[in-house]
Design an enzyme around this catalytic site. Structure first.
Site, PDB file in Angstrom:
ATOM      1  N   ARG A 238      24.588  66.569  22.160  1.00  0.00           N
ATOM      2  CA  ARG A 238      23.183  66.932  22.237  1.00  0.00           C
ATOM      3  C   ARG A 238      22.896  68.120  21.339  1.00  0.00           C
ATOM      4  O   ARG A 238      23.709  69.047  21.252  1.00  0.00           O
ATOM      5  CB  ARG A 238      22.799  67.348  23.669  1.00  0.00           C
ATOM      6  CG  ARG A 238      22.408  66.227  24.606  1.00  0.00           C
ATOM      7  CD  ARG A 238      21.118  65.523  24.187  1.00  0.00           C
ATOM      8  NE  ARG A 238      20.761  64.470  25.117  1.00  0.00           N
ATOM      9  CZ  ARG A 238      21.232  63.223  25.082  1.00  0.00           C
ATOM     10  NH1 ARG A 238      22.081  62.855  24.140  1.00  0.00           N
ATOM     11  NH2 ARG A 238      20.835  62.322  25.971  1.00  0.00           N
ATOM     12  N   GLU A 267      15.123  67.680  17.371  1.00  0.00           N
ATOM     13  CA  GLU A 267      15.053  66.417  16.647  1.00  0.00           C
ATOM     14  C   GLU A 267      13.780  65.655  17.045  1.00  0.00           C
ATOM     15  O   GLU A 267      13.338  65.783  18.188  1.00  0.00           O
ATOM     16  CB  GLU A 267      16.323  65.576  16.909  1.00  0.00           C
ATOM     17  CG  GLU A 267      16.602  65.276  18.348  1.00  0.00           C
ATOM     18  CD  GLU A 267      17.964  64.607  18.544  1.00  0.00           C
ATOM     19  OE1 GLU A 267      18.985  65.171  18.129  1.00  0.00           O
ATOM     20  OE2 GLU A 267      17.965  63.520  19.118  1.00  0.00           O
ATOM     21  N   HIS A 285      20.872  60.403  15.537  1.00  0.00           N
ATOM     22  CA  HIS A 285      21.119  60.191  16.974  1.00  0.00           C
ATOM     23  C   HIS A 285      21.371  58.713  17.290  1.00  0.00           C
ATOM     24  O   HIS A 285      20.645  58.081  18.068  1.00  0.00           O
ATOM     25  CB  HIS A 285      19.939  60.742  17.805  1.00  0.00           C
ATOM     26  CG  HIS A 285      20.324  61.069  19.213  1.00  0.00           C
ATOM     27  ND1 HIS A 285      19.749  62.092  19.945  1.00  0.00           N
ATOM     28  CD2 HIS A 285      21.244  60.498  20.043  1.00  0.00           C
ATOM     29  CE1 HIS A 285      20.295  62.140  21.152  1.00  0.00           C
ATOM     30  NE2 HIS A 285      21.198  61.178  21.231  1.00  0.00           N
TER      31      HIS A 285
HETATM   32  C1  GLV Z   1      22.434  59.284  24.139  1.00  0.00           C
HETATM   33  O1  GLV Z   1      22.283  60.276  23.503  1.00  0.00           O
HETATM   34  C2  GLV Z   1      22.735  59.268  25.534  1.00  0.00           C
HETATM   35  O2  GLV Z   1      22.734  60.327  26.180  1.00  0.00           O
HETATM   36  O3  GLV Z   1      22.993  58.187  26.061  1.00  0.00           O
END
Ligand code: GLV
Length: 322
Positions: A238, A267, A285
């Site tokens: 994250r 983001e 991501h």
């Molecule tokens: C993606 O970033 C998730 O947390 O599944």
């Protein structure tokens, strides 16, 4: 009358069909992200929502959604959901553990290899027509095999990353909020060390902690200064766990050799200076984004929503019922 639910973003048709068997569904197959105001308006008369990490579920929103009973995230991370607020409003919140860890670990390895061996930088050079021929010293990278891999955050994804390191005959160290059992450590061939030791010894440091106030800027200037100058940093967890501005400075000054990043602070508006650096690999991501995994994530979230609104017992409840 069927309960009413909102699906906040585009999902696969099988998830929508499944939800349609149980609910009166308002979809968003156009996939336009919703502002907090639009989300509150759309949820005002809904009993449940299938959401993604792009929707923030907080007290201000929940105060405007009197009928809401469940929010089911299509993600394993849930820093977009204020669990205390959910509990206070009697709203069940769920995530999608157990279906995306292998794909996320695979992608972490894509970032590790691409960063260490300068894959995207070299490809851009070639695509720009700059390659005039083979050279001994061209795009010299750092070796992954036999290096020391440091894993910060040893949950399911961290463990899956560790297991994959065996093929590269690496030394694997980890730091975590709690030490894992001897059995799990053995299966991962990983040794527990302090954060300082992890920083000092890792050639490749990969981040797999959830984001929370406790992990905000866990890695910044002070921590980078403790790392090896030829180390690389990987983050597919994250944004916010890493201080992006401090990372950019460290990369510019050679405090770190490179970074592979799938997640960013704020983001999709990532820090513009990342784009000016050549020693970074940047992806939007997508670590869990294999087709099979994203389909499983959407279906699991839908199953959570159906269970929440029909039995009150979703399999992946994140907090005890209020
Ligand atoms: C993606 O970033 C998730 O947390 O599944």
């Amino acid at each position: 009358m069927k309960p009413k639910i909102l699906v906040t973003r585009e999902v696969f048709s099988e998830a929508l069909d499944f939800l349609g068997q149980h609910f009166d569904v308002t979809p968003n197959q156009g996939d336009a992200p919703m502002s907090p105001e639009a989300l509150a308006k759309a949820l005002a008369d809904k009993n449940g929502a299938l959401i993604t990490l792009t929707e923030k579920i907080d007290a201000a929103l929940l105060a405007q959604c009197p009928k809401l009973k469940a929010v089911c995230n299509i993600a394993v991370g849930f820093n977009n959901i204020d669990l205390n607020a959910c509990q206070a409003h009697g709203v069940m919140a769920t995530n999608t553990p157990g279906v995306l860890e292998d794909s996320t670990a695979d992608f972490t390895w894509a970032l590790i290899l691409a960063t260490a061996r300068r894959v995207t930088e070299a490809e851009q050079y070639l695509r720009a027509g700059k390659w005039s021929g083979w050279k001994l010293k061209q795009f010299l990278g750092v070796d992954v095999h036999h290096a020391t891999l440091g894993i910060l955050g040893m949950g399911r994804v961290g463990q899956a990353v560790a297991r994959r390191a065996r093929g590269f005959e690496m030394t694997v160290l980890y730091h975590n909020s709690h030490r894992l059992s001897a059995e799990v450590e053995k299966s991962c061939h990983a040794a527990y060390v302090s954060l300082d030791e992890l920083l000092a010894r890792a050639d490749i440091l990969t981040v797999h902690t959830p984001y929370s106030p406790a992990t905000h800027h866990l890695l910044g200037t002070t921590q980078f200064a403790k790392m090896k100058p030829n180390a690389i940093l990987i983050n597919a967890a994250r944004g916010g766990v890493v201080d992006d501005a401090a990372l950019i400075t460290a990369l510019k000054q050679g405090v770190l050799a490179g970074a592979g990043l799938d997640v960013f602070e704020n983001e999709p508006a990532l820090h513009a200076d990342f784009l000016k650096l050549t020693n970074v690999v940047l992806t939007p991501h997508i670590a869990s984004s294999s087709e099979a995994t994203r389909r499983r994530m959407a279906m699991l979230a839908a199953e959570n929503l159906v269970a929440a609104l029909t039995t009150g017992k979703p399999p992946n409840l994140l907090h005890p019922p209020a």
